[in-house]
Structures are given as structure tokens and as C-alpha cells.
Design an enzyme around this catalytic site. Structure first.
Site, PDB file in Angstrom:
ATOM      1  N   HIS A  82      34.302 -76.464 -55.728  1.00  0.00           N
ATOM      2  CA  HIS A  82      34.640 -77.718 -56.077  1.00  0.00           C
ATOM      3  C   HIS A  82      36.407 -77.817 -55.968  1.00  0.00           C
ATOM      4  O   HIS A  82      36.993 -78.834 -56.029  1.00  0.00           O
ATOM      5  CB  HIS A  82      34.407 -78.306 -57.353  1.00  0.00           C
ATOM      6  CG  HIS A  82      33.032 -78.066 -57.613  1.00  0.00           C
ATOM      7  ND1 HIS A  82      31.929 -78.493 -56.962  1.00  0.00           N
ATOM      8  CD2 HIS A  82      32.447 -77.321 -58.733  1.00  0.00           C
ATOM      9  CE1 HIS A  82      30.742 -78.017 -57.460  1.00  0.00           C
ATOM     10  NE2 HIS A  82      31.201 -77.516 -58.453  1.00  0.00           N
ATOM     11  N   ASP A 136      38.541 -72.067 -45.458  1.00  0.00           N
ATOM     12  CA  ASP A 136      39.147 -71.638 -44.629  1.00  0.00           C
ATOM     13  C   ASP A 136      38.794 -70.188 -44.089  1.00  0.00           C
ATOM     14  O   ASP A 136      38.912 -69.764 -43.067  1.00  0.00           O
ATOM     15  CB  ASP A 136      40.841 -71.544 -44.958  1.00  0.00           C
ATOM     16  CG  ASP A 136      41.317 -72.965 -44.562  1.00  0.00           C
ATOM     17  OD1 ASP A 136      40.686 -73.824 -44.182  1.00  0.00           O
ATOM     18  OD2 ASP A 136      42.589 -73.012 -45.110  1.00  0.00           O
ATOM     19  N   ASN A 159      27.521 -68.366 -53.447  1.00  0.00           N
ATOM     20  CA  ASN A 159      27.545 -69.136 -54.619  1.00  0.00           C
ATOM     21  C   ASN A 159      29.047 -69.201 -55.173  1.00  0.00           C
ATOM     22  O   ASN A 159      29.361 -68.148 -55.766  1.00  0.00           O
ATOM     23  CB  ASN A 159      26.663 -68.945 -55.742  1.00  0.00           C
ATOM     24  CG  ASN A 159      26.627 -70.079 -56.782  1.00  0.00           C
ATOM     25  OD1 ASN A 159      27.741 -70.870 -56.852  1.00  0.00           O
ATOM     26  ND2 ASN A 159      25.655 -70.041 -57.588  1.00  0.00           N
ATOM     27  N   ARG A 184      31.540 -82.265 -59.640  1.00  0.00           N
ATOM     28  CA  ARG A 184      30.890 -81.382 -59.011  1.00  0.00           C
ATOM     29  C   ARG A 184      30.176 -81.871 -57.648  1.00  0.00           C
ATOM     30  O   ARG A 184      29.823 -81.009 -56.818  1.00  0.00           O
ATOM     31  CB  ARG A 184      29.574 -80.780 -59.916  1.00  0.00           C
ATOM     32  CG  ARG A 184      30.206 -80.105 -60.995  1.00  0.00           C
ATOM     33  CD  ARG A 184      28.984 -79.330 -61.482  1.00  0.00           C
ATOM     34  NE  ARG A 184      29.348 -79.097 -63.049  1.00  0.00           N
ATOM     35  CZ  ARG A 184      29.942 -78.195 -63.829  1.00  0.00           C
ATOM     36  NH1 ARG A 184      30.186 -77.296 -62.802  1.00  0.00           N
ATOM     37  NH2 ARG A 184      30.218 -78.085 -64.882  1.00  0.00           N
ATOM     38  N   TYR A 209      21.486 -72.753 -65.904  1.00  0.00           N
ATOM     39  CA  TYR A 209      21.282 -71.508 -65.014  1.00  0.00           C
ATOM     40  C   TYR A 209      20.188 -70.799 -65.272  1.00  0.00           C
ATOM     41  O   TYR A 209      20.124 -69.702 -64.565  1.00  0.00           O
ATOM     42  CB  TYR A 209      22.812 -70.837 -65.020  1.00  0.00           C
ATOM     43  CG  TYR A 209      23.858 -71.985 -64.665  1.00  0.00           C
ATOM     44  CD1 TYR A 209      23.928 -72.295 -63.378  1.00  0.00           C
ATOM     45  CD2 TYR A 209      24.993 -71.938 -65.684  1.00  0.00           C
ATOM     46  CE1 TYR A 209      24.939 -73.264 -62.991  1.00  0.00           C
ATOM     47  CE2 TYR A 209      25.985 -72.888 -65.125  1.00  0.00           C
ATOM     48  CZ  TYR A 209      26.125 -73.487 -63.959  1.00  0.00           C
ATOM     49  OH  TYR A 209      27.048 -74.213 -63.997  1.00  0.00           O
ATOM     50  N   PRO A 222      33.125 -67.181 -59.701  1.00  0.00           N
ATOM     51  CA  PRO A 222      33.440 -66.931 -61.238  1.00  0.00           C
ATOM     52  C   PRO A 222      32.054 -67.493 -62.165  1.00  0.00           C
ATOM     53  O   PRO A 222      31.425 -68.428 -61.824  1.00  0.00           O
ATOM     54  CB  PRO A 222      34.386 -68.031 -61.447  1.00  0.00           C
ATOM     55  CG  PRO A 222      34.679 -68.973 -60.158  1.00  0.00           C
ATOM     56  CD  PRO A 222      33.925 -68.035 -59.199  1.00  0.00           C
ATOM     57  N   ASN A 223      32.192 -66.682 -63.174  1.00  0.00           N
ATOM     58  CA  ASN A 223      31.241 -66.796 -64.165  1.00  0.00           C
ATOM     59  C   ASN A 223      29.704 -66.522 -63.954  1.00  0.00           C
ATOM     60  O   ASN A 223      28.805 -66.431 -64.804  1.00  0.00           O
ATOM     61  CB  ASN A 223      31.439 -68.066 -64.831  1.00  0.00           C
ATOM     62  CG  ASN A 223      32.662 -68.319 -65.045  1.00  0.00           C
ATOM     63  OD1 ASN A 223      33.050 -67.569 -66.239  1.00  0.00           O
ATOM     64  ND2 ASN A 223      33.327 -69.386 -64.940  1.00  0.00           N
ATOM     65  N   ARG A 249      25.124 -67.545 -69.845  1.00  0.00           N
ATOM     66  CA  ARG A 249      25.969 -68.832 -69.798  1.00  0.00           C
ATOM     67  C   ARG A 249      24.945 -69.997 -69.708  1.00  0.00           C
ATOM     68  O   ARG A 249      24.111 -69.965 -68.631  1.00  0.00           O
ATOM     69  CB  ARG A 249      27.163 -68.733 -68.606  1.00  0.00           C
ATOM     70  CG  ARG A 249      26.575 -69.084 -67.318  1.00  0.00           C
ATOM     71  CD  ARG A 249      27.474 -68.861 -65.938  1.00  0.00           C
ATOM     72  NE  ARG A 249      28.322 -70.066 -66.160  1.00  0.00           N
ATOM     73  CZ  ARG A 249      28.667 -70.719 -64.875  1.00  0.00           C
ATOM     74  NH1 ARG A 249      28.218 -70.088 -63.712  1.00  0.00           N
ATOM     75  NH2 ARG A 249      29.298 -71.961 -64.777  1.00  0.00           N
ATOM     76  N   GLU A 257      25.671 -72.066 -48.485  1.00  0.00           N
ATOM     77  CA  GLU A 257      26.108 -72.405 -50.042  1.00  0.00           C
ATOM     78  C   GLU A 257      24.899 -72.381 -50.663  1.00  0.00           C
ATOM     79  O   GLU A 257      24.008 -73.653 -50.341  1.00  0.00           O
ATOM     80  CB  GLU A 257      26.983 -73.633 -49.573  1.00  0.00           C
ATOM     81  CG  GLU A 257      27.263 -74.073 -50.965  1.00  0.00           C
ATOM     82  CD  GLU A 257      27.926 -75.512 -50.737  1.00  0.00           C
ATOM     83  OE1 GLU A 257      27.574 -76.296 -49.875  1.00  0.00           O
ATOM     84  OE2 GLU A 257      28.444 -76.233 -52.071  1.00  0.00           O
ATOM     85  N   HIS A 288      23.778 -73.043 -54.928  1.00  0.00           N
ATOM     86  CA  HIS A 288      23.916 -73.535 -56.245  1.00  0.00           C
ATOM     87  C   HIS A 288      22.735 -73.382 -57.224  1.00  0.00           C
ATOM     88  O   HIS A 288      21.683 -73.957 -56.230  1.00  0.00           O
ATOM     89  CB  HIS A 288      24.473 -74.751 -56.423  1.00  0.00           C
ATOM     90  CG  HIS A 288      26.058 -75.006 -55.816  1.00  0.00           C
ATOM     91  ND1 HIS A 288      27.178 -74.381 -56.054  1.00  0.00           N
ATOM     92  CD2 HIS A 288      26.153 -75.599 -54.389  1.00  0.00           C
ATOM     93  CE1 HIS A 288      27.917 -74.417 -55.157  1.00  0.00           C
ATOM     94  NE2 HIS A 288      27.551 -75.284 -54.012  1.00  0.00           N
ATOM     95  N   ILE A 289      22.722 -72.712 -57.999  1.00  0.00           N
ATOM     96  CA  ILE A 289      21.585 -72.554 -58.880  1.00  0.00           C
ATOM     97  C   ILE A 289      21.154 -73.914 -59.552  1.00  0.00           C
ATOM     98  O   ILE A 289      19.812 -74.124 -59.460  1.00  0.00           O
ATOM     99  CB  ILE A 289      21.938 -71.341 -60.285  1.00  0.00           C
ATOM    100  CG1 ILE A 289      22.098 -70.174 -59.509  1.00  0.00           C
ATOM    101  CG2 ILE A 289      20.708 -71.660 -61.256  1.00  0.00           C
ATOM    102  CD1 ILE A 289      22.805 -69.325 -60.464  1.00  0.00           C
ATOM    103  N   ARG A 296      24.930 -83.483 -61.504  1.00  0.00           N
ATOM    104  CA  ARG A 296      25.917 -83.363 -62.542  1.00  0.00           C
ATOM    105  C   ARG A 296      27.156 -84.192 -62.630  1.00  0.00           C
ATOM    106  O   ARG A 296      27.181 -85.228 -61.806  1.00  0.00           O
ATOM    107  CB  ARG A 296      25.964 -81.929 -62.632  1.00  0.00           C
ATOM    108  CG  ARG A 296      24.728 -81.035 -62.768  1.00  0.00           C
ATOM    109  CD  ARG A 296      24.802 -79.538 -62.680  1.00  0.00           C
ATOM    110  NE  ARG A 296      25.649 -79.229 -63.986  1.00  0.00           N
ATOM    111  CZ  ARG A 296      26.141 -78.140 -63.967  1.00  0.00           C
ATOM    112  NH1 ARG A 296      26.197 -77.065 -63.215  1.00  0.00           N
ATOM    113  NH2 ARG A 296      27.058 -77.647 -65.329  1.00  0.00           N
ATOM    114  N   ALA A 321      32.494 -72.384 -59.545  1.00  0.00           N
ATOM    115  CA  ALA A 321      33.569 -73.454 -59.734  1.00  0.00           C
ATOM    116  C   ALA A 321      34.513 -73.678 -58.580  1.00  0.00           C
ATOM    117  O   ALA A 321      34.884 -74.812 -58.389  1.00  0.00           O
ATOM    118  CB  ALA A 321      34.361 -73.306 -61.098  1.00  0.00           C
TER     119      ALA A 321
END
Ligand code: DQA
Length: 146
Positions: free
Chosen positions: A80, A87, A74, A111, A22, A9-10, A17, A98, A100-101, A107, A77
Site C-alpha cells: 500500500h 519499480d 506478498n 488497503r 491471517y 513485513p510481519n 499475528r 501479488e 494477500h492472505i 478491509r 503493508a
């Protein structure tokens, strides 16, 4: 190697954003950067982005039937919150990294939890969009080692 890059998402709003977290590159810029890297390394890459948890689960499941060799994800949200994504990765048993930018470890407290991490062969944080390329490197290393 058949690779799938999933964004949650996002992340379609990259460049718009919170650029302090980011950066200014757009989602399209990100795809071009990954595509160029994969072309160099002769990796067959596909991309998927969704703002919906179940759609992300469906895409991970589909990867099993497509015989994808590796996933860079990625989860945004959902990192978290989502046991369902954890699963799904466990179910398909496809080596997954995994990404993350932002440096999530620096943070907010909420998170600091990552459900999906337990099913991943590695995690890259805080390297901006280059983190996706480092994620691909990890998958290539794992493939050569295994
Ligand atoms: C993110 C970090 C998450 O905490 C956040 O919810 C995102 C993006 C990152 O790339 O830094 O959407 O995964």
C-alpha cells in the site's frame, strides 16, 4: 521452472499475528506447504522474507541475475506504500503474482491501494495461505500460454 516466493513485513509472524485475518498456520507451515506443492510440480523454489523495504528491492533485483522465471510476492503493508517495489518488479520484468492472505478488498480504505499490482500478471486475495499455491498456478499457466 525457477520460482521465488517473497514475503514482506510481519509475515514471519504468521500464526501469531491477528489470526482472525491471517489464520493460525505459522510462517514455517506456509513454507512447508509451498515446498510440498512445488515438489509435486517439479518447481525449483526459493524463499525470502524481510521486514525491510530495501532488502525486498535487493532480492527482486537479485532474481534477475539468478534467471528466476516467476515471483510470488506478498508485500505485506508495503503493498500500500511502496513505489520502489513496483519499480523493482517493472525493472526485472519477471512474471510476478501479488498474493494477500486476507481479503484486502473488504478491509480498511488504506488497503485498497496496491502500487505493485500494476506490474503483476495477477492478484490473489482472501484465500488464506492457499493463495500462494494459486499464485504458482497462475505463473504456470502464464508460462504455458507464453
Ligand atoms: C496482507 C494484507 C496487508 O494489508 C497487510 O499489511 C499484511 C498482509 C495479507 O496477506 O493479507 O501485512 O498482505
Amino acid at each position: 521452472m525457477k520460482l521465488l516466493v517473497i514475503n514482506g513485513p510481519n509475515l514471519n509472524l504468521l500464526g501469531i499475528r491477528e489470526p482472525d485475518h491471517y489464520g493460525k498456520e505459522t510462517y514455517q507451515d506456509l513454507l512447508c506447504k509451498i515446498q510440498a506443492y512445488c515438489d509435486e510440480k517439479q518447481i525449483d523454489v526459493s524463499f525470502y522474507q524481510s521486514n525491510h523495504e530495501g532488502d525486498l528491492v535487493d532480492r527482486i533485483q537479485q532474481a534477475y541475475f539468478e534467471q528466476v522465471d516467476g515471483i510470488v510476492i506478498n508485500p505485506g503493508a508495503y503493498t500500500h506504500t511502496s513505489v520502489a517495489l513496483l519499480d523493482a518488479v517493472k525493472a526485472v520484468q519477471i512474471p510476478t503474482v501479488e498474493v494477500h492472505i486476507s481479503a484486502v478488498e473488504q478491509r480498511e480504505d488504506f488497503r485498497q491501494v496496491s502500487y505493485i499490482r500494476a506490474a503483476c500478471i495477477g492478484t490473489i486475495t482472501g484465500q488464506g495461505t492457499n493463495g500462494y499455491l494459486r499464485g504458482i498456478d497462475l505463473l504456470l499457466e502464464a508460462k504455458h500460454d507464453g
